[in-house]
Motif scaffolding. Structure first.
Motif, PDB file in Angstrom:
ATOM      1  N   ARG A 347       1.132  -1.371  -0.123  1.00  0.00           N
ATOM      2  CA  ARG A 347      -0.022  -0.443  -0.145  1.00  0.00           C
ATOM      3  C   ARG A 347       0.308   1.509  -0.242  1.00  0.00           C
ATOM      4  O   ARG A 347       0.909   2.247  -0.812  1.00  0.00           O
ATOM      5  CB  ARG A 347      -0.953  -0.350   1.283  1.00  0.00           C
ATOM      6  CG  ARG A 347      -1.612   1.377   1.533  1.00  0.00           C
ATOM      7  CD  ARG A 347      -2.621   1.787   2.882  1.00  0.00           C
ATOM      8  NE  ARG A 347      -1.792   0.889   3.319  1.00  0.00           N
ATOM      9  CZ  ARG A 347      -1.035   2.606   4.254  1.00  0.00           C
ATOM     10  NH1 ARG A 347      -1.359   3.380   4.081  1.00  0.00           N
ATOM     11  NH2 ARG A 347      -0.421   1.881   5.646  1.00  0.00           N
ATOM     12  N   VAL A 348       1.870   1.509   0.868  1.00  0.00           N
ATOM     13  CA  VAL A 348       2.791   2.596   0.732  1.00  0.00           C
ATOM     14  C   VAL A 348       3.316   2.442  -0.024  1.00  0.00           C
ATOM     15  O   VAL A 348       3.376   3.734  -1.542  1.00  0.00           O
ATOM     16  CB  VAL A 348       3.315   2.692   2.513  1.00  0.00           C
ATOM     17  CG1 VAL A 348       4.650   3.773   2.649  1.00  0.00           C
ATOM     18  CG2 VAL A 348       2.498   2.596   3.896  1.00  0.00           C
ATOM     19  N   LEU A 349       4.681   1.415  -0.759  1.00  0.00           N
ATOM     20  CA  LEU A 349       5.581   1.515  -1.741  1.00  0.00           C
ATOM     21  C   LEU A 349       4.920   1.809  -3.098  1.00  0.00           C
ATOM     22  O   LEU A 349       5.832   2.288  -3.699  1.00  0.00           O
ATOM     23  CB  LEU A 349       6.163   0.136  -1.337  1.00  0.00           C
ATOM     24  CG  LEU A 349       7.458   0.307  -0.509  1.00  0.00           C
ATOM     25  CD1 LEU A 349       8.484  -1.038  -0.147  1.00  0.00           C
ATOM     26  CD2 LEU A 349       8.225   1.512  -0.249  1.00  0.00           C
ATOM     27  N   GLY A 350       3.602   0.902  -2.685  1.00  0.00           N
ATOM     28  CA  GLY A 350       3.283   0.647  -4.404  1.00  0.00           C
ATOM     29  C   GLY A 350       2.427   2.478  -4.646  1.00  0.00           C
ATOM     30  O   GLY A 350       2.767   3.032  -5.483  1.00  0.00           O
ATOM     31  N   GLY A 351       2.341   2.944  -2.885  1.00  0.00           N
ATOM     32  CA  GLY A 351       1.201   4.426  -3.632  1.00  0.00           C
ATOM     33  C   GLY A 351       2.095   5.521  -3.810  1.00  0.00           C
ATOM     34  O   GLY A 351       2.342   5.893  -4.542  1.00  0.00           O
ATOM     35  N   LEU A 352       3.402   5.475  -3.439  1.00  0.00           N
ATOM     36  CA  LEU A 352       3.717   6.353  -3.962  1.00  0.00           C
ATOM     37  C   LEU A 352       5.656   6.349  -5.032  1.00  0.00           C
ATOM     38  O   LEU A 352       4.538   6.624  -5.667  1.00  0.00           O
ATOM     39  CB  LEU A 352       5.594   6.344  -2.818  1.00  0.00           C
ATOM     40  CG  LEU A 352       6.988   6.660  -3.078  1.00  0.00           C
ATOM     41  CD1 LEU A 352       6.716   7.734  -2.790  1.00  0.00           C
ATOM     42  CD2 LEU A 352       8.009   6.278  -1.973  1.00  0.00           C
ATOM     43  N   GLU A 353       4.967   4.834  -5.917  1.00  0.00           N
ATOM     44  CA  GLU A 353       5.786   4.478  -7.140  1.00  0.00           C
ATOM     45  C   GLU A 353       4.608   4.823  -7.879  1.00  0.00           C
ATOM     46  O   GLU A 353       4.064   5.552  -8.324  1.00  0.00           O
ATOM     47  CB  GLU A 353       5.790   3.021  -7.104  1.00  0.00           C
ATOM     48  CG  GLU A 353       7.153   2.552  -6.271  1.00  0.00           C
ATOM     49  CD  GLU A 353       8.406   3.270  -6.953  1.00  0.00           C
ATOM     50  OE1 GLU A 353       8.754   3.928  -8.524  1.00  0.00           O
ATOM     51  OE2 GLU A 353       9.132   4.006  -5.999  1.00  0.00           O
ATOM     52  N   ALA A 354       3.259   5.347  -7.711  1.00  0.00           N
ATOM     53  CA  ALA A 354       2.317   5.377  -8.121  1.00  0.00           C
ATOM     54  C   ALA A 354       2.298   6.870  -8.891  1.00  0.00           C
ATOM     55  O   ALA A 354       2.074   7.806  -9.057  1.00  0.00           O
ATOM     56  CB  ALA A 354       1.060   5.604  -8.023  1.00  0.00           C
ATOM     57  N   ALA A 355       2.118   7.335  -7.321  1.00  0.00           N
ATOM     58  CA  ALA A 355       2.114   9.063  -7.288  1.00  0.00           C
ATOM     59  C   ALA A 355       4.009   9.905  -7.837  1.00  0.00           C
ATOM     60  O   ALA A 355       3.035  10.597  -8.719  1.00  0.00           O
ATOM     61  CB  ALA A 355       2.043   9.906  -6.010  1.00  0.00           C
ATOM     62  N   LEU A 356       5.009   9.200  -8.102  1.00  0.00           N
ATOM     63  CA  LEU A 356       5.750   9.137  -8.768  1.00  0.00           C
ATOM     64  C   LEU A 356       5.631   9.579  -9.795  1.00  0.00           C
ATOM     65  O   LEU A 356       6.023  10.827 -11.136  1.00  0.00           O
ATOM     66  CB  LEU A 356       6.939   8.456  -8.375  1.00  0.00           C
ATOM     67  CG  LEU A 356       7.814   8.960  -6.644  1.00  0.00           C
ATOM     68  CD1 LEU A 356       8.580   7.833  -6.510  1.00  0.00           C
ATOM     69  CD2 LEU A 356       8.227  10.382  -6.563  1.00  0.00           C
ATOM     70  N   GLN A 357       4.580   8.199 -10.622  1.00  0.00           N
ATOM     71  CA  GLN A 357       4.674   7.983 -11.657  1.00  0.00           C
ATOM     72  C   GLN A 357       4.087   9.061 -12.236  1.00  0.00           C
ATOM     73  O   GLN A 357       3.975   9.043 -14.006  1.00  0.00           O
ATOM     74  CB  GLN A 357       3.970   6.776 -12.520  1.00  0.00           C
ATOM     75  CG  GLN A 357       5.296   5.501 -11.861  1.00  0.00           C
ATOM     76  CD  GLN A 357       6.570   5.195 -12.832  1.00  0.00           C
ATOM     77  OE1 GLN A 357       5.881   6.075 -14.569  1.00  0.00           O
ATOM     78  NE2 GLN A 357       8.039   5.192 -12.389  1.00  0.00           N
TER      79      GLN A 357
END
Length: 417
Positions: A347-357
């Motif tokens: 949830r945290v790491l995936g959400g971070l990567e999505a936001a960065l993309q």
């Protein structure tokens, strides 16, 4: 998931009871899985001195119903009352069940402590469950761990290295009434894996002549592959015993292959001693032959009375088994409890990567992004470690606290460069 084992063995029950419980073992596992929706897998371990079920049950609350369903299935096959079957099958769960199987696989629960055959029987039980489609990933893990523990016990203690086995002890007992092994003439009844082990034991002692008899007609192929002779198909077994010193029976056929009257008739006019070793749970040889003049019967009961054990090696082996069972259960809990930890991290790491993309390429800064990922992983690290340590220890309260800490970590805000 709950590991449930239901165990009946020679320690508590007469071999005749075990024989009935073991009826049609090839069908029992599949029927048990179909008997209750809470049972997702089953492995059946049936040997000459034990009948054991290992079940994968979905929840601890369902273990009583699973136990009742298993007892009813075995009762239908054995002819016993379900209540009697339930009373015969001792129940164990999780760490206790794992420790018991590890001890069984290591030969610590056998008639002959440290026997070699049981490790192979444990492996074959898992293979049969795979063939029948009744194994699960947890049961696979359990039985594979049991095989590893068995090897560890033998390497560390020497149990099994001396070649002790039910067959070996039976032949030691039989030797007292036989001529020199090189002069012994023997008929071996059976062509299964136990017959193979028996033939190897006979050859290792230098037995002069072994002929193989098979109630099912498979003697020729078995004998040819092993360099011995077969009793001709269709021959009368009793007629083939003239001049024989030793009979070793381990076919597992349904009912006695050699009866009292047939053997008595075959021995008319001879005073030559005959030793009969019956290693079949269902009695290949009618126990009444022991009353015939000149005949000595060595049965599984006889083996149990003479089985040796070395105290120091057994104590050391049990310590290895106990440690291994605790370690196995700890790792099983980690596997079972870890998905929730992984979900929070995702949830945290995936959400971070999505936001960065989502940031436009001209507003992204690689150095800042690496720093943000590093800080995020650092924030996740401590509660992740605490959750997995709590899983390993079985500390539900500490696990819940660590999981709550992970859930409280927000997806970091991403700022354009």
């Amino acid at each position: 998931m709950v590991l449930l084992s239901l165990v009946a063995s020679h320690h508590e029950l007469d071999l005749a009871v075990l024989e009935r419980l073991s009826s049609d073992t090839h069908a029992v596992g599949h029927e048990i899985v179909g008997a209750a929706s809470s049972i997702s897998g089953a492995v059946v371990l049936a040997t000459c001195n034990r009948f054991e079920l290992y079940l994968d049950v979905d929840d601890a609350a369902h273990t009583p119903a699973a136990r009742a369903a298993a007892a009813a299935t075995v009762a239908a096959r054995s002819g016993y009352d379900p209540a009697a079957v339930a009373a015969h099958l001792h129940a164990m769960t999780d760490t206790d069940a794992a420790e018991h199987l590890f001890a069984v696989a290591s030969g610590l629960e056998s008639m002959v402590v440290g026997e070699r055959e049981i490790a192979g029987q444990v492996r074959r039980a898992l293979t049969a469950a795979r063939r029948d489609g009744t194994t699960t990933s947890d049961l696979e893990s359990l039985f594979q761990a049991a095989s590893r523990v068995s090897r560890s016990v033998e390497a560390a203690t020497g149990l099994g290295s001396a070649g002790r086995s039910v067959v070996g002890v039976a032949l030691d007992i039989a030797e007292q009434n036989l001529p020199a092994w090189a002069d012994v003439r023997c008929v071996l009844i059976g062509t299964g894996s136990y017959a193979g082990a028996s033939l190897a034991a006979l050859k290792s002692r230098g037995v002069g002549e072994v002929r193989v008899y098979s109630p099912s007609g498979r003697a020729r192929a078995f004998a040819t592959a092993r360099g011995v002779r077969a009793v001709p198909a269709g021959a009368d077994l009793a007629d083939e015993l003239a001049g024989v010193d030793l009979v070793v029976a381990c076919s597992g056929a349904a009912g006695a292959v050699l009866g009292v009257d047939a053997l008595a008739e075959a021995r008319v006019g001879t005073s030559q001693p005959l030793t009969v070793v019956d290693l079949a749970l269902r009695h290949d040889v009618d126990p009444g032959v022991r009353e015939l003049p000149g005949v000595r019967l060595v049965s599984l009961h006889t083996v149990a009375q003479h089985a040796p054990a070395e105290h120091a090696a057994v104590v050391a082996a049990r310590a290895i088994v106990q440690d291994a069972s605790y370690a196995y259960e700890a790792e099983r809990r980690v596997r079972e409890w870890n998905p929730a930890v992984v979900a929070e991290r995702t949830r945290v790491l995936g959400g971070l990567e999505a936001a960065l993309q989502e940031l436009p390429a001209d507003l992204r800064d690689e150095r800042s992004e690496r720093s943000l990922r590093r800080r995020t992983r650092a924030a996740l690290h401590a509660p992740t470690v605490r959750a997995r340590e709590a899983s390993r220890a079985g500390d539900t309260a500490a696990y819940a606290t660590a999981l709550a800490d992970l859930a409280a970590i927000a997806i970091p805000a991403v700022q354009p460069a």
